[in-house]
Design a protein around this motif. Sequence first.
Motif, mmCIF file in Angstrom:
data_model
loop_
_atom_site.group_PDB
_atom_site.id
_atom_site.type_symbol
_atom_site.label_atom_id
_atom_site.label_comp_id
_atom_site.label_asym_id
_atom_site.label_seq_id
_atom_site.Cartn_x
_atom_site.Cartn_y
_atom_site.Cartn_z
ATOM 1 N N THR A 284 -0.923 -8.436 -5.149
ATOM 2 C CA THR A 284 -0.608 -8.352 -3.722
ATOM 3 C C THR A 284 -1.518 -7.343 -3.033
ATOM 4 O OG1 THR A 284 1.697 -8.893 -4.227
ATOM 5 C CG2 THR A 284 1.257 -7.957 -2.054
ATOM 6 N N LEU A 285 -1.721 -6.197 -3.660
ATOM 7 C CA LEU A 285 -2.587 -5.159 -3.083
ATOM 8 C C LEU A 285 -4.020 -5.665 -2.925
ATOM 9 C CD1 LEU A 285 -1.169 -2.133 -5.088
ATOM 10 C CD2 LEU A 285 -1.246 -2.270 -2.590
ATOM 11 N N ALA A 286 -4.537 -6.332 -3.947
ATOM 12 C CA ALA A 286 -5.909 -6.867 -3.879
ATOM 13 C C ALA A 286 -6.023 -7.900 -2.761
ATOM 14 C CB ALA A 286 -6.287 -7.484 -5.227
ATOM 15 N N HIS A 287 -5.000 -8.756 -2.636
ATOM 16 C CA HIS A 287 -4.990 -9.788 -1.600
ATOM 17 C C HIS A 287 -4.975 -9.147 -0.200
ATOM 18 C CE1 HIS A 287 -4.065 -13.574 0.375
ATOM 19 N NE2 HIS A 287 -3.020 -13.003 0.934
ATOM 20 N N PHE B 46 -4.130 0.700 2.116
ATOM 21 C CA PHE B 46 -2.768 0.391 1.691
ATOM 22 C C PHE B 46 -2.265 1.407 0.666
ATOM 23 C CE2 PHE B 46 -4.257 -3.632 3.400
ATOM 24 C CZ PHE B 46 -3.195 -3.952 4.234
ATOM 25 N N CYS B 47 -1.010 1.766 0.818
ATOM 26 C CA CYS B 47 -0.356 2.712 -0.082
ATOM 27 C C CYS B 47 0.974 2.096 -0.508
ATOM 28 C CB CYS B 47 -0.048 4.028 0.640
ATOM 29 S SG CYS B 47 -1.455 4.689 1.557
ATOM 30 N N LEU B 48 1.487 2.539 -1.629
ATOM 31 C CA LEU B 48 2.767 2.034 -2.133
ATOM 32 C C LEU B 48 3.874 3.024 -1.819
ATOM 33 C CD1 LEU B 48 2.347 0.664 -5.764
ATOM 34 C CD2 LEU B 48 2.991 -0.587 -3.721
ATOM 35 N N ILE B 49 5.041 2.494 -1.499
ATOM 36 C CA ILE B 49 6.233 3.325 -1.339
ATOM 37 C C ILE B 49 7.195 2.907 -2.438
ATOM 38 C CG2 ILE B 49 8.254 3.740 0.130
ATOM 39 C CD1 ILE B 49 6.410 3.266 2.561
ATOM 40 N N MET B 50 7.713 3.878 -3.180
ATOM 41 C CA MET B 50 8.698 3.525 -4.208
ATOM 42 C C MET B 50 9.704 4.644 -4.392
ATOM 43 S SD MET B 50 6.822 3.901 -7.918
ATOM 44 C CE MET B 50 5.441 2.825 -7.607
ATOM 45 N N GLY B 51 10.865 4.276 -4.901
ATOM 46 C CA GLY B 51 11.890 5.267 -5.215
ATOM 47 C C GLY B 51 11.553 5.947 -6.528
ATOM 48 N N GLU B 52 12.111 7.136 -6.693
ATOM 49 C CA GLU B 52 11.877 7.913 -7.905
ATOM 50 C C GLU B 52 12.275 7.129 -9.157
ATOM 51 O OE1 GLU B 52 12.113 12.735 -8.003
ATOM 52 O OE2 GLU B 52 13.845 11.608 -7.306
#
Length: 196
Positions: A91-94, A104-110
């Motif tokens: 998805t990031l590459a696309h 683009f950066c990722l958001i994630m929970g701990e």
Amino acid sequence: MTSEKRIGLYFGTFNPIHIGHLTIANHMVEFSDLDEVWLVVTPHNPHKKKKTLLDDIQRLSMVRMAVEDYRKLKASTVEFDLPQPNYTVTTLAHLEDIHPDFEFCLIMGEDNLKSFHKWKNYEVILERYAIYVYPRISDGTPQPELLDHPKITKVHAPIMELSSTFIRKGLKEGKNIRPMLPEKVWQYIDEMQFYK
């Protein structure tokens, strides 16, 4: 020369989106250096259809309703057209291909950070993308190399112990869970009789 726009990607099935999701997404865009947060609706895997998972379009509609009053939050369908199952690295590459001017950066929970080393090509993600982590109450600790990694930023967001599973269960049991949902989402679920 203007710097490129930083977009945080917040992935989820959003089944349904609730005030916890909205609070985290808004906190990330207001209290970090992100310019926008895109809520990426994960399509259901056609081989693993869960009875409790609403159709992609219905979940997307609820995300759109939830974010329409928030200028810096957007609903994204990017994964709808990608091969299943979806891998974040793909998805990031696309997204980079179609939006070369965005970072683009990722958001994630701990909690996700703790299992991040099991993700497909996680080393590639870590090498190429910044990751913004919000707190969650959960057991265990991330892999040692992730604790002080330069690409990982911990954002002191509110801890939201609210889950879509809890909301679906409450709806099924006829409980009033209205305060847990954005108002338009609540009205839509009520009108459509979802999760009953």
